[in-house]
Design an enzyme around this catalytic site. Structure first.
Site, mmCIF file in Angstrom:
data_model
loop_
_atom_site.group_PDB
_atom_site.id
_atom_site.type_symbol
_atom_site.label_atom_id
_atom_site.label_comp_id
_atom_site.label_asym_id
_atom_site.label_seq_id
_atom_site.Cartn_x
_atom_site.Cartn_y
_atom_site.Cartn_z
ATOM 1 N N HIS A 294 0.839 -1.188 0.000
ATOM 2 C CA HIS A 294 0.000 0.000 0.000
ATOM 3 C C HIS A 294 0.878 1.244 0.000
ATOM 4 C CE1 HIS A 294 -3.411 -2.488 2.009
ATOM 5 N NE2 HIS A 294 -3.630 -2.373 0.716
ATOM 6 N N TYR A 464 3.656 0.187 5.056
ATOM 7 C CA TYR A 464 4.207 -1.015 5.714
ATOM 8 C C TYR A 464 3.348 -2.266 5.556
ATOM 9 C CZ TYR A 464 5.791 3.169 8.303
ATOM 10 O OH TYR A 464 6.207 4.419 8.640
ATOM 11 N N HIS A 465 2.833 -2.521 4.355
ATOM 12 C CA HIS A 465 1.997 -3.703 4.144
ATOM 13 C C HIS A 465 2.486 -4.569 2.985
ATOM 14 C CE1 HIS A 465 -1.510 -1.163 6.010
ATOM 15 N NE2 HIS A 465 -0.692 -1.631 6.940
ATOM 16 N N PRO A 466 3.774 -4.927 2.914
ATOM 17 C CA PRO A 466 4.228 -5.767 1.802
ATOM 18 C C PRO A 466 3.709 -7.198 1.930
ATOM 19 C CG PRO A 466 6.007 -5.472 3.371
ATOM 20 C CD PRO A 466 4.883 -4.583 3.828
#
Length: 544
Positions: A294, A464-466
């Protein structure tokens, strides 16, 4: 001589701690849990507002950076990931968000039976100890504390009121029948303390005789013998060791470390492995690909009143928290937010998420701006761009190369401009009039498409959503199957956010915990819970 266990779990993060708890419920099952980082001693981990300080502690954060991003003016973007017991659940902002129900139905429809929303909802409920009590959407008595915030800044309700004035509606539960709307986030806390998976799942079972936990233990590779994973090689205190897994090796390193470890073990794109000096065990071209994240853009406004979190007496905040477990120290800082559907194309479900922060945040808080202000984060929930990871060295201590490839698809560019537009719309509402001084970023004089696009290219960051780099699927290219078994290798599974075939519409910590809860049943051969009844859920939920 190798140590011997039934299961070896690599990574004591959001997923690994869950597996350690659930697998050792069987007293005859011996489990080794390996974590490259330290124990979660740092007091800023446990004080929720301490997350603002954790950016300074490299000992608990892998602190990755992407390669120069061509569509973001060749900037290297900062990707913090937890390197400590609890992983990223020990350093995140604690927002408890599951995503939209259709996210999981999409997984199922991509060839992953058992991963639809009605299938996974029981695992969300099983993990949860919901302060508000049990319902068809929530559970009580689980290891993960989920609570309402005990302290809220005066500006957070103002933001929700402004969203209502902009004709968005209020939502008291983003994880209930409807995701769309604006409100206060619930957080992974219990009694005013962060409830990481280390605290909720691991700490209560640390004394089990069948569980061995090793911190400061960096796994170098998975040992493959005759097409089967039979153990790992790792180092601790400068000494290389090996451990044997009689049943399975379970990779829980997350979207960066799990594919890296597969590659270091000879499982990945053959040409890439050979260039890095790694012997090829299994040519799997999709390992490290399908990377999704994101991308977030922040609108910053100067506040005309000193009511923000910008200039606190940190000593007094800490004393009040540690003496009484109350006050600002219990805040997750990103207290309010919301989900909305932009209306672009055929998008009935939310495609933008917001986090409101009553403080000025620039460059992940690493650049402290003067004065008082507030920040509105807005991210594109459903990016079309895909990146990949590249192994450049056979050294397990060397960071893997991250090509996030943000904004490589035209629709993602349009969505970021829409994020800025909606952010400005909400911040311009009458509710903010007593507090609004002037816009800092993008800046009041930036109002053309080209100017706003340049702002996005200069300032957009990861939120921070890999996910997605060990994709689950039924097709030949998928890395793992619907039971999370690595295709082509026996005795090896991946259990973390890397298995997500598509990025869910929200924060990724709660879904990662759910994945591990479900995986624990798959590994133990236990029957899945009875799926939630469709008729018990709002039939309109898929539309909102």
């Amino acid at each position: 001589m190798s140590e011997r266990y039934d299961y070896i779990i690599v990574g004591a993060g959001s997923a690994g701690c869950v597996l350690a708890n659930r697998l050792t419920e069987d007293p005859d099952c011996r489990v080794l849990l390996l974590e490259a980082g330290p124990r979660d001693w740092n007091p800023f981990i446990h004080m929720p507002a301490g997350l603002a300080q954790l950016v300074r502690f490299k000992s608990v954060n892998w602190g990755y950076e992407t390669e120069p991003e061509p569509n973001l003016n060749n900037r290297r973007l900062y990707w913090p990931r937890g390197k400590v017991l609890g992983g990223s659940s020990s350093i995140n902002a604690m927002c408890y968000v599951r995503g939209h129900r259709t996210d999981y139905d999409d997984w199922r429809d991509l060839g992953n039976p058992g991963w639809g929303f009605t299938d996974v909802l029981p695992y969300f409920r099983r993990s949860e100890d919901q302060q508000r009590g049990a319902s068809e959407f929530h559970g009580v008595g689980g290891p993960l504390g989920v609570s309402d915030l005990s302290h809220v800044n005066d500006l957070s309700p103002v933001f929700i009121q402004a969203a209502e004035q902009a004709e968005y509606f209020r939502n008291v539960d983003f994880n209930g029948p409807v995701q769309r709307g604006f409100g206060l986030y619930q957080v992974t806390q219990r009694d005013g303390r962060r409830c990481s998976t280390a605290r909720g799942y691991l700490r209560p079972v640390r004394s089990r005789p069948n569980l061995t936990v090793r911190t400061g233990a960096l796994t170098h590779r998975v040992r493959i013998d005759g097409g089967r994973a039979d153990g790992v090689v790792y180092s601790k205190l400068g000494r290389t060791r090996s451990a044997r897994a009689e049943r399975e090796v379970l990779l829980c390193g997350g979207a960066i470390n799990s594919p890296q470890l597969l590659m270091l073990s000879g499982i990945g794109p053959a040409a890439m492995l050979e260039r890095a000096g790694v012997g090829v065990e299994l040519d799997r071209s999709e390992v490290g690909r399908n990377l999704q994240d994101h991308l977030d853009v922040m609108t910053l406004t100067r506040c005309s009143q000193p009511v923000t979190y910008d200039h606190l007496n940190e000593l007094m905040v800490g004393l009040r928290y540690f003496l009484y477990r109350e006050g600002i120290g219990t805040s997750n800082i990103a207290e309010a937010g919301g989900f909305l559907a932009s209306g672009r194309g055929d998008r009935p479900r939310p495609d933008i998420q917001m986090h409101f922060v009553p403080a000025l945040l620039d460059d992940h808080g690493r650049n402290r701006l003067p004065g008082d202000g507030y920040t509105l984060h807005a991210c594109n929930l459903r990016p079309e761009s895909r990146g990949h990871l590249a192994l450049k060295s056979d050294d397990p201590r060397a960071a893997i190369v991250i090509h996030a490839n943000y904004l490589s698809e035209p629709e993602d560019v349009e969505m970021m401009l829409e994020c800025v537009r909606v952010s400005r719309e909400i911040l311009a509402q009458p509710a903010f009039r007593p507090f609004r001084a002037h816009e800092i970023h993008p800046g009041g004089d930036v109002d053309t498409r080209s100017g706003l696009l340049e702002f996005v290219r200069n300032k957009a960051e990861s939120i921070y959503h890999p996910v997605g780099t060990c994709r689950m699927g039924a097709d030949d290219g998928a890395v793992v199957d619907a039971e999370l078994r690595v295709k082509g290798v026996e005795g090896l599974r991946v259990v973390d956010a890397s298995i997500m075939p598509t990025l869910i519409g929200g924060n990724t910590n709660a879904p990662t915990i759910m994945i591990a809860e479900k995986a624990s049943d798959l590994i133990r051969g236990r029957a899945a819970p009875i799926p939630a009844a469709e008729e018990a859920l709002d039939p309109e939920v898929a539309l909102v």
